[in-house]
Design an enzyme around this catalytic site. Structure first.
Site, PDB file in Angstrom:
ATOM      1  N   LYS B 219     -34.698   4.599  -0.645  1.00 25.84           N
ATOM      2  CA  LYS B 219     -34.580   3.454   0.267  1.00 25.84           C
ATOM      3  C   LYS B 219     -33.144   3.236   0.505  1.00 25.84           C
ATOM      4  O   LYS B 219     -32.509   3.308  -0.252  1.00 25.84           O
ATOM      5  CB  LYS B 219     -35.238   2.470  -0.260  1.00 25.84           C
ATOM      6  CG  LYS B 219     -36.731   2.291  -0.767  1.00 25.84           C
ATOM      7  CD  LYS B 219     -37.610   2.570   0.440  1.00 25.84           C
ATOM      8  CE  LYS B 219     -39.045   2.795   0.136  1.00 25.84           C
ATOM      9  NZ  LYS B 219     -39.925   2.913   1.402  1.00 25.84           N
ATOM     10  N   ASP B 247     -34.879   6.477   3.420  1.00 27.85           N
ATOM     11  CA  ASP B 247     -36.033   5.678   4.185  1.00 27.85           C
ATOM     12  C   ASP B 247     -35.380   4.269   4.649  1.00 27.85           C
ATOM     13  O   ASP B 247     -34.987   3.385   3.619  1.00 27.85           O
ATOM     14  CB  ASP B 247     -37.367   5.445   3.238  1.00 27.85           C
ATOM     15  CG  ASP B 247     -38.524   4.677   4.118  1.00 27.85           C
ATOM     16  OD1 ASP B 247     -38.376   4.168   5.062  1.00 27.85           O
ATOM     17  OD2 ASP B 247     -39.449   4.679   3.312  1.00 27.85           O
ATOM     18  N   GLU B 273     -36.298   8.067   7.571  1.00 24.91           N
ATOM     19  CA  GLU B 273     -37.609   7.776   7.864  1.00 24.91           C
ATOM     20  C   GLU B 273     -37.534   6.186   8.531  1.00 24.91           C
ATOM     21  O   GLU B 273     -36.652   5.437   7.771  1.00 24.91           O
ATOM     22  CB  GLU B 273     -38.273   7.621   6.578  1.00 24.91           C
ATOM     23  CG  GLU B 273     -39.600   7.093   6.520  1.00 24.91           C
ATOM     24  CD  GLU B 273     -40.463   7.491   5.374  1.00 24.91           C
ATOM     25  OE1 GLU B 273     -40.503   8.330   4.537  1.00 24.91           O
ATOM     26  OE2 GLU B 273     -41.465   6.668   4.782  1.00 24.91           O
ATOM     27  N   GLU B 300     -45.902   5.309   9.430  1.00 26.33           N
ATOM     28  CA  GLU B 300     -46.535   4.650   8.332  1.00 26.33           C
ATOM     29  C   GLU B 300     -46.985   3.204   9.282  1.00 26.33           C
ATOM     30  O   GLU B 300     -48.015   2.724   8.675  1.00 26.33           O
ATOM     31  CB  GLU B 300     -45.926   4.259   7.198  1.00 26.33           C
ATOM     32  CG  GLU B 300     -44.487   3.509   7.179  1.00 26.33           C
ATOM     33  CD  GLU B 300     -44.104   2.969   5.845  1.00 26.33           C
ATOM     34  OE1 GLU B 300     -43.321   3.803   5.356  1.00 26.33           O
ATOM     35  OE2 GLU B 300     -44.664   2.022   5.294  1.00 26.33           O
ATOM     36  N   ASP B 323     -50.875   7.248   7.997  1.00 21.83           N
ATOM     37  CA  ASP B 323     -51.178   6.175   6.638  1.00 21.83           C
ATOM     38  C   ASP B 323     -52.480   6.103   6.782  1.00 21.83           C
ATOM     39  O   ASP B 323     -53.104   6.112   8.032  1.00 21.83           O
ATOM     40  CB  ASP B 323     -50.417   4.857   7.160  1.00 21.83           C
ATOM     41  CG  ASP B 323     -50.720   3.820   5.983  1.00 21.83           C
ATOM     42  OD1 ASP B 323     -49.722   3.759   5.107  1.00 21.83           O
ATOM     43  OD2 ASP B 323     -51.777   3.352   6.083  1.00 21.83           O
ATOM     44  N   HIS B 350     -47.673   9.100   4.835  1.00 17.89           N
ATOM     45  CA  HIS B 350     -47.340   8.012   3.873  1.00 17.89           C
ATOM     46  C   HIS B 350     -48.247   7.636   2.625  1.00 17.89           C
ATOM     47  O   HIS B 350     -49.444   7.682   2.545  1.00 17.89           O
ATOM     48  CB  HIS B 350     -47.019   7.108   4.834  1.00 17.89           C
ATOM     49  CG  HIS B 350     -46.548   5.442   4.145  1.00 17.89           C
ATOM     50  ND1 HIS B 350     -47.516   4.454   3.957  1.00 17.89           N
ATOM     51  CD2 HIS B 350     -45.515   5.220   3.301  1.00 17.89           C
ATOM     52  CE1 HIS B 350     -47.077   3.518   3.407  1.00 17.89           C
ATOM     53  NE2 HIS B 350     -46.016   3.849   2.992  1.00 17.89           N
TER      54      HIS B 350
END
Lengths: 430, 430
Positions: B219, B247, B273, B300, B323, B350
């Site tokens: 992240k 992400d 992402e 997602e 997703d 995801h």
């Protein structure tokens, strides 16, 4: 210090499906409805009223979403909330678990819009002025502070927005006086519902012209032969100078939209509205290019400012149809007015339903006084349904909205209507 | 004839915020949650289980939206529903008053997804096979019948979809056998949550490599200096050959995304992402062009097939991250798999959250067996949280998902977990 003490919510439904009022190619039998909220305080001053317009089943879910905002607001200091509506908006929209449920779209986003609009109603009533006047009297800096520019800055940042608003500052007083004297142009969809027969269409079209409208709108997209016949009837009655918009309510795919509109083009439609999915920016752009000089209009189902940004970037719509209750309220609609002004695209609000005329007129008037500075090619939709339920119903005379004079945002429904139309226990539904 | 007798719903919440599991730049303290539904019938056969993944507050609203679907399904003939899931999907998604609440996005669309997935769970259990196998054994014609091509035909129509599926028909049996023998490639996000300190990041990265993963994800987007330091730690441990995806969870505007990613580019990120709003097709396209050769991944939070269509048309994403519970279930994800196959863009689902791994693996496996026919550059996300609550938990071994063997869609939560995690009265929350 005043505090917010309650968010009282109501599931209100009006049995419009019994007359096929509001029938179109995607929504054959809507019962116009409202997920309604009253924001109450512990002082002796006014309450704030807001709502999401819905069309029947599922209004209870929309109400549940408004209920979910209660913990974010009850107990809050009213003055602080209302004095900094930009921060209030961000606090609601960026709440992480609630944002997950969109993000920034659908039921939760509209719920935030209802509450934001109710707070604006409260703010305007406390200030003793109609909302359009409250907003039009804010400085360009104050207006910029109301807008969340997240996801917009590649196209419009606060500095450029400030510049646009400053450029519109001269003439504000004159335009406000013009609004009070002459009102704002309207068009009417009353004649054109798909469920009406030819005789009713013809009669209502004549009545619209007699009432001073210079633009009407017809629903299309059910059956091409029917559309050709109905548009022919309307054009014959209207003559060449009255504008006739057509509205497909998302009925078509891209190629189908192009083919269908080309068949209707001889009747000189002013715009074609919602030709396809409101999410399809590139689809709208392709349609707009291929059906020119017929223009595309869209927006009533556009989820948020990010999609509007792209519709404008891609030249996908030639009219921006804001809706008072689809996005997250007044603040997000201000962002959209600014985007439209940047691209020089006219804003022609969607209205009708329950209270959409009452609510959205304020935004069009702010656009005229403080943002675009123009009413050229701009019209607010008008439908003559359900105004009698509102504390301050719109006044449309000679094809124009008169400027509201009473304090508030126009969003307050009368108590007897709240009681009678509550679903499922109000007398209308028992 | 069997009938549907009930949709039983549950508000389930897991106290993940206590450990900062799942923390990212937009969601600092999620409690992973599920709006869960059991579709019950009057026969002695299995029930169907489905859910929407949420992150805490507001799960009750998501449950209310599932409840609103009850009148559309209770009393319906199970065999008829399940034998024609294409029509079942259309009936739910095109219900006019409920569609108004999106349209086709947000809480109501996800609620439909939960119910659609529950019906697929029911169908697979009745057929006695895992969902990926049930779908992979359908003919190309049957698969096409499951997809609603409304708003897609400018890019993909049923004839071309059929052609794609027919082209992938040879080799289905070999690929299914390969899945059973070797599984499907996975990557792990377990090391990379933003709330973890450097030592925990380093330890979990080493553990991921030891466990056989060849891709991890970190992240980013909170603080650039932190991101540089953390990505440096991870790259040093991983060496040059293990892929590291990053992400941003929608944290940036377009220009900010480009600047930030360029700062991180020396660490060779495999993809970035969700650099910005999931609604911003044109923004993603601009970012993708400007940060190349770093690739963009998103999906997602993409609301529906119409937005995926445009992301692909605009070359805005180089990986499609479906997703299991954001769109309207299995049918809409099949549409998205077909769109991705048409453009030759890899689908990398995801997962994580509650049960997303269990659910989405089936879709990736169908993609491999019957749609794209490839696992090249394709990986399913894996996070090692909360699997113990599922009746058929994923089995990830040596960096690969083993193919599910038990009948169903993987979406069934164990009864003790349903009882303990029910909000607010389960023992975990009391």
């Amino acid at each position: 210090m005043s505090q917010i003490t309650a968010l009282d919510t109501f599931d209100l439904r009006f049995p419009t499906s019994r007359m096929l009022d509001g029938s179109d190619a995607m929504n054959p039998d809507p019962d116009y409805s409202a997920a309604y909220v009253i924001v109450r305080t512990d002082d002796s001053g006014p309450d704030g009223h807001g709502f999401v317009f819905t069309i029947g089943r599922g209004t209870d879910v929309q109400v549940a979403a408004i209920d979910a905002l209660r913990p974010l607001l009850v107990g809050a200091d009213v003055d602080a909330l209302v004095a900094d509506m930009g921060s209030t908006w961000r606090r609601l929209v960026h709440d992480s678990p609630l944002r997950w449920l969109g993000p920034e779209k659908g039921i939760m986003h509209m719920a935030i819009g209802a509450v934001v609009n109710a707070l604006w109603d409260l703010a305007a009533k406390r200030a003793g002025v109609p909302l359009w006047r409250l907003l039009s009297d804010l400085s360009p800096e104050q207006l910029v502070d109301l807008v969340d520019f997240r996801y917009l800055t590649d196209v419009l940042d606060p500095a450029e927005a400030l510049h646009l608003l400053q450029a519109a500052e001269p003439g504000r007083a004159e335009r406000a006086a013009d609004l009070v004297a002459r009102g704002y142009p309207a068009y009417t969809t009353t004649p054109g519902w798909l469920g009406y027969d030819d005789a009713k269409l013809a009669r209502l079209t004549r009545e619209a012209l007699d009432a001073g409208f210079t633009q009407i709108k017809l629903k299309v997209g059910g059956d091409l032969d029917d559309d050709v016949r109905r548009l022919g009837i309307a054009r014959e009655i209207c003559g060449p100078d009255v504008r006739i918009a057509i509205d497909a309510n998302q009925r078509w795919d891209v190629d189908e939209a192009v083919r269908w509109v080309k068949e209707l083009a001889p009747f000189d439609p002013w715009w074609v509205e919602e030709p396809t999915s409101p999410d399809d920016v590139l689809g709208h752009a392709a349609i707009a290019e291929r059906i020119a000089p017929v223009r595309v209009a869209t927006g009533e189902h556009v989820a948020n400012r990010v999609v509007f940004k792209q519709l404008l970037q891609a030249r996908a719509t030639q009219f921006v149809q804001i809706d008072a209750t689809r996005v997250a309220g007044v603040n997000e609609n201000l962002a959209i007015l600014l985007l439209a002004a940047k691209f020089g695209v006219p804003v022609c609000p969607h209205a009708g339903g329950v209270g959409l005329c009452e609510a959205v007129q304020h935004l069009a008037m702010v656009d005229y006084v403080a943002v675009s500075g123009s009413t050229e090619n701009r019209v607010i939709e008008y439908v003559d349904h359900l105004h009698e339920h509102f504390a301050d119903p719109v006044r449309v005379e000679n094809g124009r909205y008169r400027a509201p004079e009473r304090p508030g945002a126009g969003t307050e429904i009368l108590v007897p209507s709240l009681v009678a139309h509550r679903f499922p226990d109000g007398e209308v539904w028992r």
